[in-house]
Design an enzyme around this catalytic site. Structure first.
Site, PDB file in Angstrom:
ATOM      1  N   LYS A 114      10.700   2.755  -8.379  1.00 39.24           N
ATOM      2  CA  LYS A 114       9.841   3.362  -7.317  1.00 39.24           C
ATOM      3  C   LYS A 114      10.837   3.615  -6.293  1.00 39.24           C
ATOM      4  O   LYS A 114      12.201   3.241  -6.188  1.00 39.24           O
ATOM      5  CB  LYS A 114       8.932   2.254  -6.742  1.00 39.24           C
ATOM      6  CG  LYS A 114       9.666   1.417  -6.101  1.00 39.24           C
ATOM      7  CD  LYS A 114       8.542   0.070  -5.209  1.00 39.24           C
ATOM      8  CE  LYS A 114       9.398  -0.976  -4.581  1.00 39.24           C
ATOM      9  NZ  LYS A 114       8.637  -1.778  -4.048  1.00 39.24           N
ATOM     10  N   LYS A 131      14.119  -9.316  -5.663  1.00 40.71           N
ATOM     11  CA  LYS A 131      14.819  -9.439  -4.433  1.00 40.71           C
ATOM     12  C   LYS A 131      15.934 -10.630  -4.647  1.00 40.71           C
ATOM     13  O   LYS A 131      17.050 -10.510  -4.095  1.00 40.71           O
ATOM     14  CB  LYS A 131      14.209  -9.555  -3.247  1.00 40.71           C
ATOM     15  CG  LYS A 131      13.479  -8.307  -2.833  1.00 40.71           C
ATOM     16  CD  LYS A 131      13.201  -8.594  -1.045  1.00 40.71           C
ATOM     17  CE  LYS A 131      12.836  -7.205  -0.793  1.00 40.71           C
ATOM     18  NZ  LYS A 131      12.560  -7.146   0.854  1.00 40.71           N
ATOM     19  N   LYS A 183      14.170   2.182  -0.233  1.00 37.11           N
ATOM     20  CA  LYS A 183      15.245   2.244   0.944  1.00 37.11           C
ATOM     21  C   LYS A 183      16.537   1.522   0.410  1.00 37.11           C
ATOM     22  O   LYS A 183      17.804   1.936   0.995  1.00 37.11           O
ATOM     23  CB  LYS A 183      14.734   1.571   2.169  1.00 37.11           C
ATOM     24  CG  LYS A 183      14.173   0.192   2.551  1.00 37.11           C
ATOM     25  CD  LYS A 183      13.246  -0.028   3.674  1.00 37.11           C
ATOM     26  CE  LYS A 183      12.107  -0.681   3.687  1.00 37.11           C
ATOM     27  NZ  LYS A 183      11.309  -0.556   4.854  1.00 37.11           N
TER      28      LYS A 183
HETATM   29  P1  TYM Z   1       7.637  -2.561   2.930  1.00 40.72           P
HETATM   30  O1  TYM Z   1       8.396  -2.391   4.202  1.00 40.72           O
HETATM   31  O2  TYM Z   1       8.618  -2.609   1.860  1.00 40.72           O
HETATM   32  O3  TYM Z   1       6.970  -0.806   2.947  1.00 40.72           O
HETATM   33  C1  TYM Z   1       5.926  -0.457   3.914  1.00 40.72           C
HETATM   34  C2  TYM Z   1       4.683   0.167   3.218  1.00 40.72           C
HETATM   35  O4  TYM Z   1       5.144   1.178   2.455  1.00 40.72           O
HETATM   36  C3  TYM Z   1       4.603   1.164   1.024  1.00 40.72           C
HETATM   37  N1  TYM Z   1       5.645   1.704   0.144  1.00 40.72           N
HETATM   38  C4  TYM Z   1       5.419   2.635  -0.851  1.00 40.72           C
HETATM   39  N2  TYM Z   1       4.331   3.323  -1.083  1.00 40.72           N
HETATM   40  C5  TYM Z   1       4.330   4.259  -1.953  1.00 40.72           C
HETATM   41  N3  TYM Z   1       5.637   4.405  -2.866  1.00 40.72           N
HETATM   42  C6  TYM Z   1       6.501   3.853  -2.582  1.00 40.72           C
HETATM   43  N4  TYM Z   1       7.666   4.025  -3.384  1.00 40.72           N
HETATM   44  C7  TYM Z   1       6.748   2.862  -1.411  1.00 40.72           C
HETATM   45  N5  TYM Z   1       7.575   1.970  -1.144  1.00 40.72           N
HETATM   46  C8  TYM Z   1       7.242   1.325   0.060  1.00 40.72           C
HETATM   47  C9  TYM Z   1       4.424  -0.347   0.861  1.00 40.72           C
HETATM   48  O5  TYM Z   1       3.557  -0.516  -0.157  1.00 40.72           O
HETATM   49  C10 TYM Z   1       4.011  -0.730   2.126  1.00 40.72           C
HETATM   50  O6  TYM Z   1       2.540  -0.366   2.366  1.00 40.72           O
HETATM   51  N6  TYM Z   1       5.525  -6.696   2.873  1.00 40.72           N
HETATM   52  C11 TYM Z   1       5.287  -5.497   3.042  1.00 40.72           C
HETATM   53  C12 TYM Z   1       5.308  -5.556   4.923  1.00 40.72           C
HETATM   54  C13 TYM Z   1       3.996  -6.440   4.971  1.00 40.72           C
HETATM   55  C14 TYM Z   1       2.674  -6.247   5.067  1.00 40.72           C
HETATM   56  C15 TYM Z   1       2.302  -7.422   6.030  1.00 40.72           C
HETATM   57  C16 TYM Z   1       1.972  -5.128   4.525  1.00 40.72           C
HETATM   58  C17 TYM Z   1       4.417  -7.704   5.789  1.00 40.72           C
HETATM   59  N7  TYM Z   1       3.358  -8.197   6.317  1.00 40.72           N
HETATM   60  C18 TYM Z   1       0.900  -7.351   5.959  1.00 40.72           C
HETATM   61  C19 TYM Z   1       0.545  -5.275   4.857  1.00 40.72           C
HETATM   62  C20 TYM Z   1       0.122  -6.626   5.404  1.00 40.72           C
HETATM   63  C21 TYM Z   1       6.674  -4.668   2.964  1.00 40.72           C
HETATM   64  O7  TYM Z   1       7.737  -5.077   2.570  1.00 40.72           O
HETATM   65  O8  TYM Z   1       6.425  -3.354   2.892  1.00 40.72           O
END
Ligand code: TYM
Length: 333
Positions: free
Chosen positions: A195, A112, A198
């Site tokens: 992957k 990032k 967004k």
């Molecule tokens: P974020 O907002 O990027 O994504 C949310 C969830 O979606 C999953 N995900 C995917 N799974 C499969 N294939 C993909 N292409 C894909 N893109 C996204 C992510 O693995 C996630 O489960 N840091 C985290 C948010 C967060 C969090 C937490 C998660 C903040 N605090 C505490 C768990 C526990 C994030 O940026 O997810």
């Protein structure tokens, strides 16, 4: 006691990767009857610039996405992070536990921040400590996520272990990452080595939860593939990332294993498989899309759900922050 926590950033389009890797599995997890907290992590979102009006809308839309995917705000605790200040309090503690070197190894930060890391926000660097706080401020034991969060969850365990060790306590539990199912890493529809995300500039690379049926069908029709028919066994997908991705998506949508899908679909050309996949995707996603837009018509109800969720979350987090401070020797009076 077992407790589930997971979070999603309200930073733009919810896509099929978020649905299959996270939302759909949260709903399944809720059915197990374990206390579950699901959070819109707005404080994480602002580690990179967010237009204020967009953030407000994305937070409400994400809440609608959770509910439309089957999260029941009475059974699970649904809230946005900034309304529970204990996350930030715990994050500061963990900023003082985590080491610079640990943070520097985080691949998401490197991705990032890009080449100009000096210009990244301090918050982006500290991001994983806030994430550990999200989880540990509830003593959560299970965290369902997609594959891309694995390193952050390992760091969460390291932070918990170092705190326990430094203070000679057994206070924070070991959290289990739950990275399960056929779609833990949904790939771009345009490039099987990236992957689905967004932030991909090409909207054709992802299926958004707000796409209509026609758009979903078009994106699947145009998805990159190779010229071979589908194999009849999973090994046959190993060197075929685009084909593998579409089969994984099918399996996750249909609640089948990859082997089961290939037993039915093996030997078919993509010209036959893609329409079947599009039908399945539209069947599953259309009701969610419709329910999200219905919910978005009354944002006051969404806001009330988030406020109530925040209150319930605080009731769990407050005593844990207090105990943390006491362990550290803060005067809490
Ligand atoms: P974020 O907002 O990027 O994504 C949310 C969830 O979606 C999953 N995900 C995917 N799974 C499969 N294939 C993909 N292409 C894909 N893109 C996204 C992510 O693995 C996630 O489960 N840091 C985290 C948010 C967060 C969090 C937490 C998660 C903040 N605090 C505490 C768990 C526990 C994030 O940026 O997810």
């Amino acid at each position: 006691t077992p407790r589930v926590f997971s979070g999603i950033q309200p930073s733009g389009n919810l896509h099929l990767g978020n649905y299959l890797g996270a939302l759909k599995r949260f709903a399944a997890s809720q059915e197990r009857g374990i206390e579950s907290l699901f959070c819109m992590v707005d404080l994480h979102a602002v580690t990179v610039w967010q237009d204020p009006a967009d953030l407000t809308r994305a937070t409400r839309e994400l809440a609608a996405g959770f509910i439309a995917s089957g999260i029941d705000p009475d059974r699970s605790i649904l809230f946005n992070q900034s309304q529970v200040p204990e996350h930030t309090q715990m994050a500061w503690v963990f900023n003082c536990i985590a080491r610079m070197g640990w943070m520097q190894r985080m691949t998401q930060f490197k991705d990032k921040a890009g080449k100009n890391a000096q210009n990244a926000s301090l918050g982006l660097f500290a991001y994983p400590a806030l994430m550990a706080a999200d989880i540990l401020v509830y003593h959560a034991t299970e965290v369902p996520v997609g594959e891309d969060q694995k390193q952050h969850l390992e760091l969460t365990r390291d932070i918990a272990a170092k705190f326990n060790h430094d203070y000679g306590v057994n206070f924070f539990p070991e959290t289990e990452p739950r990275i399960e199912g056929a779609a833990t890493r949904v790939m771009s529809l345009r490039d099987g080595s990236k992957k689905m995300s967004k932030s991909d500039p090409s909207d054709m690379s992802r299926i958004n939860l707000t796409d209509d049926a026609e758009t979903i069908a078009k994106k699947i029709r145009k998805a990159k593939t190779d010229p071979e028919a589908l194999p009849s066994e999973a090994e046959g997908l190993e060197a075929r990332p685009e084909a593998r991705n579409l089969v994984n998506i099918y399996a996750a949508l249909a609640d089948q294993s990859v082997d089961e899908v290939l037993r039915d679909m093996g030997g078919r050309e993509f010209s036959a498989f893609k329409p079947a996949l599009a039908d399945l995707a539209v069947d599953q996603l259309s009701p969610i899309t419709a329910e999200m837009s219905r919910l978005m018509q009354d944002v006051s109800e969404i806001d009330a759900i988030l406020a109530r969720g925040a209150e319930r979350a605080r009731a769990i987090a407050q005593p844990i922050v207090r105990q943390t401070y006491e362990i550290m020797g803060m005067v809490t009076s």
